[in-house]
Design an enzyme around this catalytic site. Sequence first.
Site, PDB file in Angstrom:
ATOM      1  N   CYS A 152      -0.062   3.904   2.615  1.00 32.71           N
ATOM      2  CA  CYS A 152       0.336   3.439   3.962  1.00 32.71           C
ATOM      3  C   CYS A 152       1.806   3.770   4.212  1.00 32.71           C
ATOM      4  O   CYS A 152       2.181   4.248   5.297  1.00 32.71           O
ATOM      5  CB  CYS A 152       0.116   1.939   4.085  1.00 32.71           C
ATOM      6  SG  CYS A 152      -1.595   1.398   3.854  1.00 32.71           S
ATOM      7  N   CYS A 162       0.835  -1.207   0.000  1.00 32.57           N
ATOM      8  CA  CYS A 162       0.000   0.000   0.000  1.00 32.57           C
ATOM      9  C   CYS A 162       0.866   1.252   0.000  1.00 32.57           C
ATOM     10  O   CYS A 162       1.485   1.589   1.014  1.00 32.57           O
ATOM     11  CB  CYS A 162      -0.937  -0.033   1.209  1.00 32.57           C
ATOM     12  SG  CYS A 162      -1.823   1.514   1.494  1.00 32.57           S
TER      13      CYS A 162
END
Length: 370
Positions: A38, A35
């Site tokens: 993230c 991600c």
Amino acid sequence: MARPAVFASASFAEVLARSKAEGRLLVVDASAQWCGPCKAMERGAWADPELVAWLHANAIAFQFDVDEDEALARRLSIQAMPTIVAFREGEAFDRLVGLREPKQLVEWLAGVKRGETSTARAQARVHQGGASMRERMELASMLAMNEKLDEATEAYAWLWEHCLEHEPAFVGVRFSFLAQAITELTRRHPAARSRFAAMRDALLPGAMIAEVGSELLGDWFAMNVMLDECERTVRWFDAARPTLRLTPKALKLFELRVVPLLLERQRWADVGALYADPVATLRLALEHQEDVLASPLPAEMREELEVVFRDQLIRDAAQLRACLLAAGRSGEAEEVAAVARQHQGGEELERAFERMEREAKGATAGPSGG
């Protein structure tokens, strides 16, 4: 995975019990190795001194990888990353989805500590007036995320009908992110489907007497997509085809909403019949590309656009030529090919011509015999 220092090295059960015992918030970050946002938050927000200090004083922070702990991801109903869930008094109280700045997180967490949800604060901003359309979209998304589906339905319905009155520049968002959010809501909530179907059906009388390229008809086409009922658009096209006269504006709408549906059904000849002057259409598209590239642009962006425009020309010219051939307009098909060769000749273009022509020739006959 290695976690930022702000996150506790313990199990979820341990940090949950500790937060309850100490009367502190528990802040859970659902992340993933793959991600990008993230990772950006790990470098930014989760290392920010102000946010780290606030967490040390008021909360326990915990991070987990959704791929490593699928059971916890299911328990917390994680559907996208990053998702941040705030627990208050041992219970999930509020959540945020997506990349956030440190200041946003501090403000949100301070509200959670006071017992305020992000949804309640967003509703207050809307009710006070002056909320932007993006803020209204965030509210609608929060309502849907927190399973307040009837309220989300009304929030999205208001946006679809009124956002352009307040922010005309929101048109791109309306037909992309907003339309996609409504599609997802109608798939999971029958009442939302009924609401938007009624809105769609109310458009039809006006759309049928308006110009073919009108905004009313464009909205009706778009709502058929949002409701997964594109066959309605195809049936409309079949009924209207004998008298269709497309202006340049109407043609753009058809290229966006109708042509992909016809090609999905292998109706190449029907697409080829739509173009009153296919060579002029291609030239106009090329002029638009040239105007964009002639504008002041950073060098890197210009290089990226040149690649995008090249690929777009090859795809669009090959498709247009194949549709014209299927419609029996071979002379105009070769004129289109000649214009494309002048701008982007080469083996890649010729292969695209051959591939599209084979696909069109192999298509099964549609209602028009093409």
